[in-house]
Design a protein around this motif. Structure first.
Motif, PDB file in Angstrom:
ATOM      1  N   ASP A 161       1.042  -1.060  -0.069  1.00  0.00           N
ATOM      2  CA  ASP A 161      -0.073   0.121   0.135  1.00  0.00           C
ATOM      3  C   ASP A 161       0.965   1.186   0.088  1.00  0.00           C
ATOM      4  O   ASP A 161       1.725   1.304   0.964  1.00  0.00           O
ATOM      5  N   PRO A 162       0.746   1.993  -0.859  1.00  0.00           N
ATOM      6  CA  PRO A 162       1.588   3.274  -0.973  1.00  0.00           C
ATOM      7  C   PRO A 162       1.345   4.210   0.214  1.00  0.00           C
ATOM      8  O   PRO A 162       2.364   5.107   0.490  1.00  0.00           O
ATOM      9  N   THR A 187       9.174  10.065  -5.102  1.00  0.00           N
ATOM     10  CA  THR A 187       8.130  10.406  -6.307  1.00  0.00           C
ATOM     11  C   THR A 187       7.746   9.021  -6.799  1.00  0.00           C
ATOM     12  O   THR A 187       6.273   9.019  -7.160  1.00  0.00           O
ATOM     13  N   GLY A 188       8.516   8.108  -6.613  1.00  0.00           N
ATOM     14  CA  GLY A 188       8.016   6.660  -7.139  1.00  0.00           C
ATOM     15  C   GLY A 188       6.929   6.081  -6.107  1.00  0.00           C
ATOM     16  O   GLY A 188       5.768   5.438  -6.821  1.00  0.00           O
ATOM     17  N   ILE A 189       6.926   6.220  -4.856  1.00  0.00           N
ATOM     18  CA  ILE A 189       5.898   5.928  -3.759  1.00  0.00           C
ATOM     19  C   ILE A 189       4.697   6.746  -4.431  1.00  0.00           C
ATOM     20  O   ILE A 189       3.432   6.249  -4.358  1.00  0.00           O
ATOM     21  N   ILE A 190       4.704   8.063  -4.514  1.00  0.00           N
ATOM     22  CA  ILE A 190       3.611   8.778  -4.809  1.00  0.00           C
ATOM     23  C   ILE A 190       3.057   8.550  -6.034  1.00  0.00           C
ATOM     24  O   ILE A 190       1.723   8.465  -6.192  1.00  0.00           O
ATOM     25  N   ARG A 191       4.051   8.205  -7.083  1.00  0.00           N
ATOM     26  CA  ARG A 191       3.351   7.855  -8.361  1.00  0.00           C
ATOM     27  C   ARG A 191       2.535   6.535  -8.341  1.00  0.00           C
ATOM     28  O   ARG A 191       1.516   6.638  -8.829  1.00  0.00           O
ATOM     29  N   ASP A 192       2.863   5.526  -7.618  1.00  0.00           N
ATOM     30  CA  ASP A 192       2.259   4.522  -7.300  1.00  0.00           C
ATOM     31  C   ASP A 192       0.881   4.489  -6.847  1.00  0.00           C
ATOM     32  O   ASP A 192      -0.105   4.006  -7.054  1.00  0.00           O
ATOM     33  N   GLY A 193       0.899   5.638  -5.751  1.00  0.00           N
ATOM     34  CA  GLY A 193      -0.206   6.014  -5.097  1.00  0.00           C
ATOM     35  C   GLY A 193      -1.276   6.703  -6.214  1.00  0.00           C
ATOM     36  O   GLY A 193      -2.449   6.370  -5.711  1.00  0.00           O
ATOM     37  N   THR A 194      -0.762   7.507  -6.972  1.00  0.00           N
ATOM     38  CA  THR A 194      -1.895   8.012  -7.732  1.00  0.00           C
ATOM     39  C   THR A 194      -2.350   6.902  -8.952  1.00  0.00           C
ATOM     40  O   THR A 194      -3.463   7.146  -9.422  1.00  0.00           O
ATOM     41  N   GLY A 195      -1.315   5.890  -9.302  1.00  0.00           N
ATOM     42  CA  GLY A 195      -1.848   4.970 -10.099  1.00  0.00           C
ATOM     43  C   GLY A 195      -3.076   4.030  -9.398  1.00  0.00           C
ATOM     44  O   GLY A 195      -3.751   3.413 -10.214  1.00  0.00           O
ATOM     45  N   ALA A 247      -4.216  11.775  -4.791  1.00  0.00           N
ATOM     46  CA  ALA A 247      -4.626  12.411  -6.051  1.00  0.00           C
ATOM     47  C   ALA A 247      -3.655  13.772  -6.094  1.00  0.00           C
ATOM     48  O   ALA A 247      -4.359  14.812  -5.549  1.00  0.00           O
ATOM     49  N   VAL A 248      -2.749  13.673  -6.947  1.00  0.00           N
ATOM     50  CA  VAL A 248      -2.024  14.906  -7.199  1.00  0.00           C
ATOM     51  C   VAL A 248      -1.722  14.873  -8.441  1.00  0.00           C
ATOM     52  O   VAL A 248      -1.411  13.862  -9.209  1.00  0.00           O
ATOM     53  N   PRO A 249      -1.626  16.224  -9.135  1.00  0.00           N
ATOM     54  CA  PRO A 249      -1.326  16.304 -10.437  1.00  0.00           C
ATOM     55  C   PRO A 249      -0.070  15.836 -10.902  1.00  0.00           C
ATOM     56  O   PRO A 249       0.374  15.491 -12.274  1.00  0.00           O
ATOM     57  N   ASP A 250       1.022  16.077 -10.114  1.00  0.00           N
ATOM     58  CA  ASP A 250       2.375  15.933 -10.431  1.00  0.00           C
ATOM     59  C   ASP A 250       3.145  15.163  -9.225  1.00  0.00           C
ATOM     60  O   ASP A 250       3.442  15.950  -8.369  1.00  0.00           O
ATOM     61  N   PRO A 251       3.320  14.088  -9.575  1.00  0.00           N
ATOM     62  CA  PRO A 251       4.162  13.460  -8.096  1.00  0.00           C
ATOM     63  C   PRO A 251       5.439  13.785  -7.704  1.00  0.00           C
ATOM     64  O   PRO A 251       5.702  13.790  -6.706  1.00  0.00           O
ATOM     65  N   ALA A 252       6.035  14.255  -8.696  1.00  0.00           N
ATOM     66  CA  ALA A 252       7.615  14.789  -8.636  1.00  0.00           C
ATOM     67  C   ALA A 252       7.448  16.062  -7.676  1.00  0.00           C
ATOM     68  O   ALA A 252       8.015  16.324  -6.852  1.00  0.00           O
ATOM     69  N   VAL A 253       6.465  16.894  -7.986  1.00  0.00           N
ATOM     70  CA  VAL A 253       6.249  18.173  -7.111  1.00  0.00           C
ATOM     71  C   VAL A 253       5.739  17.913  -5.777  1.00  0.00           C
ATOM     72  O   VAL A 253       6.179  18.319  -4.960  1.00  0.00           O
ATOM     73  N   ALA A 254       5.031  16.724  -5.772  1.00  0.00           N
ATOM     74  CA  ALA A 254       4.548  16.434  -4.304  1.00  0.00           C
ATOM     75  C   ALA A 254       5.419  15.860  -3.588  1.00  0.00           C
ATOM     76  O   ALA A 254       5.631  16.104  -2.222  1.00  0.00           O
ATOM     77  N   ALA A 255       6.586  15.191  -4.258  1.00  0.00           N
ATOM     78  CA  ALA A 255       7.458  14.505  -3.628  1.00  0.00           C
ATOM     79  C   ALA A 255       8.389  15.599  -3.043  1.00  0.00           C
ATOM     80  O   ALA A 255       8.680  15.541  -1.617  1.00  0.00           O
TER      81      ALA A 255
END
Length: 200
Positions: free
Chosen positions: A84-85, A137-145, A150-158
């Motif tokens: 789970d992300p 970023t990888g963790i957050i991208r997995d979570g959006t997937g 719910a973030v538009p840009d995982p890298a910015v969120a990271a």
């Protein structure tokens, strides 16, 4: 009776030099530690050390990078997991906090030394931060997937998560890490960030 030949000393490797340099830094501090001290600790000439590290600055940068890489390696397994992300993000932030706190508390002399070296070595620190934010970023991208974030840009969120949690991994705050409120504050911040990242 045949004479026994002396045991050959182990080959001089970059890793042996870095290990010896850490001990020399712990003993003398960054202001007084020299390449000659490192060579003496290894029982070799200082020229032998310079064959692996061309300058004192290169040696100090390599020691700093090695120290920072240990933390990155500890965290990479969590980042690369498939659970789970939300749990991975929570575990990753906890592991980062604990790794930094352990370094500061277990060996304060060496930690203080590394703070000086980190200030000297901008490229090593920049690379370290890029690696850590890449893991996030990888963790957050997995979570959006999977729809839990719910973030538009995982890298910015990271980058935002990394900056927001700075109090719990930036060495400038090391004195606060053992304070009575540190654990509660850390937990509250992580939960707030998870809610902020969560899908509406």
């Amino acid at each position: 009776m045949a004479a026994t030949s002396p045991t050959p000393s182990p080959a001089l490797t970059a890793e042996r030099i870095l290990e010896a340099t850490e001990e020399v830094l712990r003993r003398h501090g960054p202001a007084k530690a020299t390449v000659v001290d490192v060579a003496r600790a290894l029982g070799v000439s200082h020229g032998s050390v310079y064959r692996h590290f061309r300058t004192k600055a290169a040696l100090r940068e390599a020691v700093t990078k090695r120290w920072l890489d240990r933390t990155s390696e500890q965290l990479s397994g969590i980042a690369a997991g498939d659970g789970d992300p939300r749990a991975r993000l929570r575990d990753w932030l906890r592991a980062l906090f604990e790794a930094k706190r352990r370094k500061a508390g277990a060996d304060p002399e060496l930690f203080a030394t590394y703070m000086v070296l980190v200030d000297e070595n901008g490229p090593a620190v920049t690379e370290h931060i890029a690696d850590l934010t890449g893991q996030l970023t990888g963790i957050i991208r997995d979570g959006t997937g999977t729809g839990v974030f719910a973030v538009p840009d995982p890298a910015v969120a990271a980058r935002t998560v990394f900056q927001a949690t700075g109090r719990f991994h930036d060495p400038a705050y090391a004195r606060e890490w053992e304070g009575p409120q540190a654990e509660a504050d850390f937990g509250a911040l992580v939960e707030l960030l998870l809610r902020g990242l969560g899908a509406r």
